[in-house]
Design an enzyme around this catalytic site. Structure first.
Site, mmCIF file in Angstrom:
data_model
loop_
_atom_site.group_PDB
_atom_site.id
_atom_site.type_symbol
_atom_site.label_atom_id
_atom_site.label_comp_id
_atom_site.label_asym_id
_atom_site.label_seq_id
_atom_site.Cartn_x
_atom_site.Cartn_y
_atom_site.Cartn_z
ATOM 1 N N CYS A 1 1.131 -5.616 -1.991
ATOM 2 C CA CYS A 1 1.434 -7.032 -2.894
ATOM 3 C C CYS A 1 1.384 -8.098 -1.398
ATOM 4 C CB CYS A 1 3.410 -6.485 -2.728
ATOM 5 S SG CYS A 1 3.202 -5.826 -4.065
ATOM 6 N N ARG B 1 -4.378 -7.751 -0.388
ATOM 7 C CA ARG B 1 -3.278 -6.544 -0.759
ATOM 8 C C ARG B 1 -3.305 -6.111 -2.072
ATOM 9 N NH1 ARG B 1 -0.337 -8.401 4.782
ATOM 10 N NH2 ARG B 1 0.793 -7.134 3.509
ATOM 11 N N TRP C 1 0.949 -4.979 -6.460
ATOM 12 C CA TRP C 1 -0.267 -3.659 -5.981
ATOM 13 C C TRP C 1 0.992 -2.898 -6.471
ATOM 14 C CZ3 TRP C 1 0.516 0.877 -3.988
ATOM 15 C CH2 TRP C 1 -0.478 2.687 -3.639
ATOM 16 N N ASN D 1 7.707 -6.956 -1.646
ATOM 17 C CA ASN D 1 6.744 -6.092 -1.340
ATOM 18 C C ASN D 1 7.110 -5.139 -0.338
ATOM 19 O OD1 ASN D 1 4.611 -5.093 0.492
ATOM 20 N ND2 ASN D 1 4.221 -6.613 2.325
ATOM 21 N N GLY D 2 7.261 -4.180 -1.050
ATOM 22 C CA GLY D 2 7.850 -2.861 0.081
ATOM 23 C C GLY D 2 8.140 -1.883 -1.381
ATOM 24 N N GLU E 1 -16.915 8.875 7.853
ATOM 25 C CA GLU E 1 -16.796 6.934 7.532
ATOM 26 C C GLU E 1 -18.030 6.877 6.498
ATOM 27 O OE1 GLU E 1 -14.348 5.577 7.861
ATOM 28 O OE2 GLU E 1 -14.843 3.271 7.596
ATOM 29 N N LYS F 1 -16.357 5.404 2.933
ATOM 30 C CA LYS F 1 -16.801 3.786 2.718
ATOM 31 C C LYS F 1 -17.343 4.276 1.853
ATOM 32 C CE LYS F 1 -14.933 1.478 4.584
ATOM 33 N NZ LYS F 1 -14.439 2.087 5.947
ATOM 34 N N GLU G 1 -15.375 4.884 -1.315
ATOM 35 C CA GLU G 1 -13.863 3.407 -1.515
ATOM 36 C C GLU G 1 -14.578 2.698 -2.531
ATOM 37 O OE1 GLU G 1 -11.379 2.401 1.908
ATOM 38 O OE2 GLU G 1 -13.166 2.510 2.284
ATOM 39 N N HIS H 1 -21.102 27.137 6.197
ATOM 40 C CA HIS H 1 -19.854 27.945 5.975
ATOM 41 C C HIS H 1 -18.615 27.099 4.811
ATOM 42 C CE1 HIS H 1 -19.839 29.451 9.732
ATOM 43 N NE2 HIS H 1 -19.684 28.467 10.723
ATOM 44 N N LYS I 1 -5.107 -3.596 0.896
ATOM 45 C CA LYS I 1 -5.911 -3.404 2.749
ATOM 46 C C LYS I 1 -5.352 -3.354 2.918
ATOM 47 C CE LYS I 1 -8.674 -5.058 5.479
ATOM 48 N NZ LYS I 1 -10.055 -3.911 5.895
HETATM 49 C C1 F6R Z 1 -11.108 2.564 4.568
HETATM 50 C C2 F6R Z 1 -9.526 1.807 4.917
HETATM 51 C C3 F6R Z 1 -8.508 2.917 5.489
HETATM 52 C C4 F6R Z 1 -7.476 1.937 6.979
HETATM 53 C C5 F6R Z 1 -6.156 2.716 6.694
HETATM 54 C C6 F6R Z 1 -5.358 2.442 8.074
HETATM 55 O O1 F6R Z 1 -11.875 1.731 4.857
HETATM 56 O O2 F6R Z 1 -10.360 0.650 5.052
HETATM 57 O O3 F6R Z 1 -8.811 3.489 5.116
HETATM 58 O O4 F6R Z 1 -7.888 2.341 7.101
HETATM 59 O O5 F6R Z 1 -5.317 2.102 5.539
HETATM 60 O O6 F6R Z 1 -5.281 0.954 8.035
HETATM 61 P P1 F6R Z 1 -5.006 0.728 8.709
HETATM 62 O O7 F6R Z 1 -6.187 0.853 9.852
HETATM 63 O O8 F6R Z 1 -4.397 -1.117 8.286
HETATM 64 O O9 F6R Z 1 -3.853 0.940 9.831
#
Ligand code: F6R
Length: 614
Positions: free
Chosen positions: A2, A27, A75, A101-102, A487, A491, A494, A510, A609
Site C-alpha cells: 500500500c 507498493r 495491496w 498501510n498495514g 534466485e 525471478k 514471480e 534425489h 515491493k
Molecule cells: C523478489 C523480491 C522479494 C524480496 C523480499 C524481501 O524479487 O523482491 O522476494 O526480496 O520480499 O524484501 P526486502 O529485501 O525488501 O526485505
C-alpha cells in the site's frame, strides 16, 4: 505494501496526489483512491478497483478541486480488491477520511464492539475500524481530532501508517505510524506525505522520517509538530534527502525491471565507491571500523532475510565462512521470529533487506536484539525502518529499486557481503594476502564484466522466445552458484508465472529428476570451477531424458556448448564472484520470457515491493 500520499498547501492537491500514487504504485496496485477537501467545502472521495490510471479515468469528469487531500494505492489484505474496500474509508458521520498501510490485528474485536454500538461498516477491511473508532471517541468524549486519534491508537494493535482528513477542518492532516513507513516532506508553506520519499522529492528535499508511535500534526501556516500518544512533543530531525528524479523514472526503458538490470554496472560502482581501494589493497567499511569489538570475533553470525535478500544471505554465508572462518547460519526472518533461537551477546545478526521495511525481518531484528545480539543491517532504502533498528550497517547504495522483482538490490547485497567478508577476513587473518588482493582486484573489475555480459541481451531475448511454452522450469547450480539457481527460479516464477524450482545440481538425483522430460527446460549454471566436471555429468543426465538445457558457462567453454541447447557465456572471474555475473543472464531470461508472454513485468500479480505485513 500500500502506498500513501498526502498534500496540504497552496497547490491543487489532486495532481500532486496522483503523481505520487504513480511513484508508489510498486507498493500495491489492486485499487486506488483519493479524498479531497474541495473548494466548495465538501469531502470528496473517489476510489476504484485497478491501477492509478483507472482512478484517473474514473475521476476525469469529477470535482477534483482543493489544496488538501490524501490518496492511496492498495495491496489487499482484508477484503477483495474492489472499489468498496479501496481506501480512503469514511467515518460513519461522513466527516473523516482515512488511508492506511498495514494490518490491524485486533480489528475483529473492535469491529464487533463498534457494531454493537450501532455503527455500520461498508467494507471488509480492517482499516474502516480505525476511522469509526476515532469518530466514535471524538463524538462520545467531545474531543478534538488529535486527541481522538491518540486515544484510538492506544486501543489499536498492529501495524499502520495512517493519514486522516477532517471535512470540518480543511487546514489539517493528522498522520501516524507504527511499523509501517511514513515520511513528511516540508516545502514552503506546504506539506507532503509519502510512504517513502519518491512522491515528495519533486517538490522538496526536506523530509522527516517518522518513528514508531509518532503522530504528525500538519497544519496550514504552522510548523510541523510531532507528538506521541500522550501528546508529549517529539524532537524530529529534518533530513536533506539525496534522491534525483531520474532515479525514479524509467529513462527510456520499457520497464523499470529492464532499466534496473542494465543499471547494475553503475550501481556496483556506487556500492564500492569509497570502500574499495585497489591500489591501496584495502577495503574500508565504516561499520567495521566503528564496531570492531562486536564484529571481529563473534561466536557466530546469523543472517536473517526474506526472498531475494535471503538468497543473497546464502551467498554471504559461503563468503564469510570461506574468508573469515566464522560459522554462519542463514534463516528466513519469518521462521526465525517465531522460533526460540539460542542467541547471546557474542552473536552477530546480519539483517538484509532492500526496502528496509520488511515486517518479518524487522521482527527478527527485535527478537535478536532482546536476546543481546549485535545487529548489522544491509539495506538499500535510505532512512527506512531496518537501518534505524540496527546497531550498525552498510547501505548498498544502488538507488531506488522500483520493479517489483529485485535485481540490482541482489547484486548490491552480494557486493556488500563480499566486501564485509573480505574486510573481516583480513582483520582476523583468516584470508591469505594473495587471495585478498586477487579478489579485491577482481571485484573492482566486475562492473566492466557486467557491461560485456549485458551486451548479450539480444541473444538472451532470442533464447527466451523458445521457452515461453514451458509450464515448469528447473534451475541447477552448485557451491556459490546454488543460490544463483534459487534466485533465477524465483525471478522466473514471480514475473512470468511459470513454475520454477532451484536446486543444488547434485540433489537432482534425489527427486527432481523424476520430473525431467522434453517438456521441462533446465537452466544449469556450469561455470569452470572446482565442481565443473560434476555439473557436466548432471547435464548429460538431463539430456538423456530429452530435456532442453540452457547453460550458463565460462567464456570459451566448448564442452558444454556441445551438450546444451542454448549457451550464455560469462566473463572469467574468481569463483566466489561468479554469482554477481551469473545472476544477470538469469534476470534477463526471466524478463524476456515474461515480456514474450505479455505479463506485467513491473507489477506482477499478487506481489508488492515492500512487504510491511506478515
Ligand atoms: C523478489 C523480491 C522479494 C524480496 C523480499 C524481501 O524479487 O523482491 O522476494 O526480496 O520480499 O524484501 P526486502 O529485501 O525488501 O526485505
Amino acid at each position: 505494501m500500500c502506498g500513501i500520499v498526502g498534500y496540504l498547501g497552496k497547490r491543487a492537491a489532486y495532481p500532486v496526489l496522483v503523481k505520487g500514487l504513480k511513484r508508489l504504485e510498486y507498493r500495491g496496485y489492486d485499487s486506488a483512491g483519493v479524498a479531497l477537501l474541495t473548494e466548495s467545502g465538501d469531502l470528496k472521495v473517489y476510489k476504484t478497483k485497478g491501477k492509478v490510471a483507472d482512478l484517473e479515468n474514473y475521476v476525469s469528469d469529477k470535482d477534483v478541486s482543493g489544496c488538501v487531500g490524501i490518496a492511496h494505492t492498495r495491496w489487499a489484505t482484508h477484503g477483495e480488491p474492489n472499489s468498496t474496500n479501496a481506501h480512503p474509508h469514511i467515518s460513519y458521520s461522513g466527516n473523516l477520511a482515512i488511508i492506511h498501510n498495514g494490518i490491524i490485528e485486533n480489528y475483529a474485536v473492535l469491529k464487533k464492539q463498534l457494531q454493537e454500538k450501532g455503527i455500520e461498516f461498508k467494507s471488509n477491511t480492517d482499516t474502516e475500524v480505525i476511522v469509526h473508532l476515532i469518530e466514535y471517541i471524538r463524538t462520545k468524549k467531545n474531543l478534538d481530532l488529535l486527541s481522538s486519534v491518540q486515544l484510538a491508537l492506544r486501543t489499536v494493535i498492529g501495524a499502520y501508517a495512517i493519514a486522516i482528513l477532517d471535512k470540518n477542518d480543511p487546514d489539517q492532516i493528522i498522520a501516524a505510524r507504527k511499523s509501517s513507513p511514513l515520511v513528511v516532506g516540508i516545502g514552503e508553506d506546504e506539506f507532503f506525505l509519502g510512504s517513502d520519499a519518491s512522491p515528495i522529492i519533486e517538490y522538496t528535499d526536506k523530509m522527516v522520517y517518522l518513528d514508531d508511535k509518532d503522530i504528525a500534526v500538519i497544519r496550514r501556516n504552522e510548523e510541523l509538530e510531532v507528538v506521541d500518544f500522550k501528546n508529549t512533543k517529539i524532537d524530529h530531525d529534518v533530513q536533506k534527502v539525496d534522491l534525483n528524479l531520474a532515479q525514479i523514472e524509467k529513462g527510456g526503458f520499457p520497464h523499470f525491471m529492464l532499466k534496473e538490470i542494465f543499471e547494475q554496472p553503475d550501481c556496483l560502482l556506487d556500492c564500492m565507491r569509497g570502500r574499495i581501494n585497489v591500489e591501496g589493497n584495502n577495503i574500508t567499511l565504516s561499520a567495521i571500523i566503528d564496531n570492531r569489538k562486536h564484529l571481529i570475533n563473534p561466536r557466530r553470525i546469523i543472517i536473517v532475510a526474506c526472498g531475494t535478500s535471503w538468497h543473497a544471505g546464502l551467498i554471504g554465508k559461503q563468503l564469510i565462512e570461506d574468508f573469515c572462518q566464522i560459522p554462519v547460519e542463514v534463516e528466513y526472518a519469518s521462521e526465525f521470529r517465531y522460533s526460540n533461537p539460542v542467541i547471546n551477546n557474542q552473536d552477530v545478526i546480519i539483517a538484509i533487506s532492500q526496502s528496509g521495511e520488511t515486517a518479518d525481518t524487522l521482527a527478527a531484528i527485535e527478537l535478536a536484539k532482546k536476546k543481546g545480539a549485535f545487529i548489522y543491517g544491509i539495506c538499500n532504502a535510505i532512512g527506512s525502518s531496518i537501518p534505524r533498528a540496527t546497531h550498525t550497517g552498510s547501505y548498498i547504495h544502488v538507488g531506488p529499486e522500483i520493479g517489483v522483482a529485485s535485481t540490482k538490490a541482489f547484486t548490491g547485497q552480494v557486493t556488500v557481503l563480499t566486501m564485509l567478508a573480505l574486510a573481516l577476513g583480513k582483520e582476523r587473518g583468516t584470508i591469505s594476502n594473495d587471495r585478498y588482493t586477487k579478489i579485491i582486484s577482481e571485484l573492482s573489475l566486475i562492473p566492466e564484466k557486467m557491461k560485456e555480459l549485458l551486451k548479450q541481451g539480444e541473444e538472451i531475448k532470442d533464447i527466451s522466445r523458445i521457452f515461453t511454452y514451458a509450464h515448469n522450469f528447473l534451475y541447477l547450480g552448485r557451491g556459490y552458484n546454488y543460490p544463483v539457481a534459487l534466485e533465477g527460479a524465483l525471478k522466473l516464477k514471480e514475473i512470468s508465472y511459470i513454475h520454477a524450482e532451484g536446486y543444488p545440481a547434485a540433489e537432482m538425483k534425489h527427486g527432481p529428476i523424476a520430473l525431467i522430460d522434453e517438456e521441462m527446460p533446465v537452466v544449469v549454471v556450469a561455470t569452470k570451477n572446482v565442481l565443473y566436471e560434476k555439473v557436466i555429468s548432471n547435464i548429460q543426465e538431463i539430456k538423456a531424458r530429452q530435456a532442453r538445457v540452457i547453460a550458463i558457462v565460462s567464456e570459451g567453454d566448448d564442452t558444454v556448448r556441445k551438450l546444451a541447447d542454448s549457451v550464455i557465456e560469462l566473463p572469467q572471474t574468481e569463483e566466489c564472484l561468479e554469482p554477481l555475473l551469473a545472476s544477470i543472464p538469469l534476470q534477463m531470461l526471466a524478463y524476456y520470457i515474461a515480456v514474450a508472454k505479455g505479463k506485467d513485468v513491473d507489477q506482477p500479480r499478487n506481489l508488492a515491493k515492500s512487504v510491511t505485513v506478515e
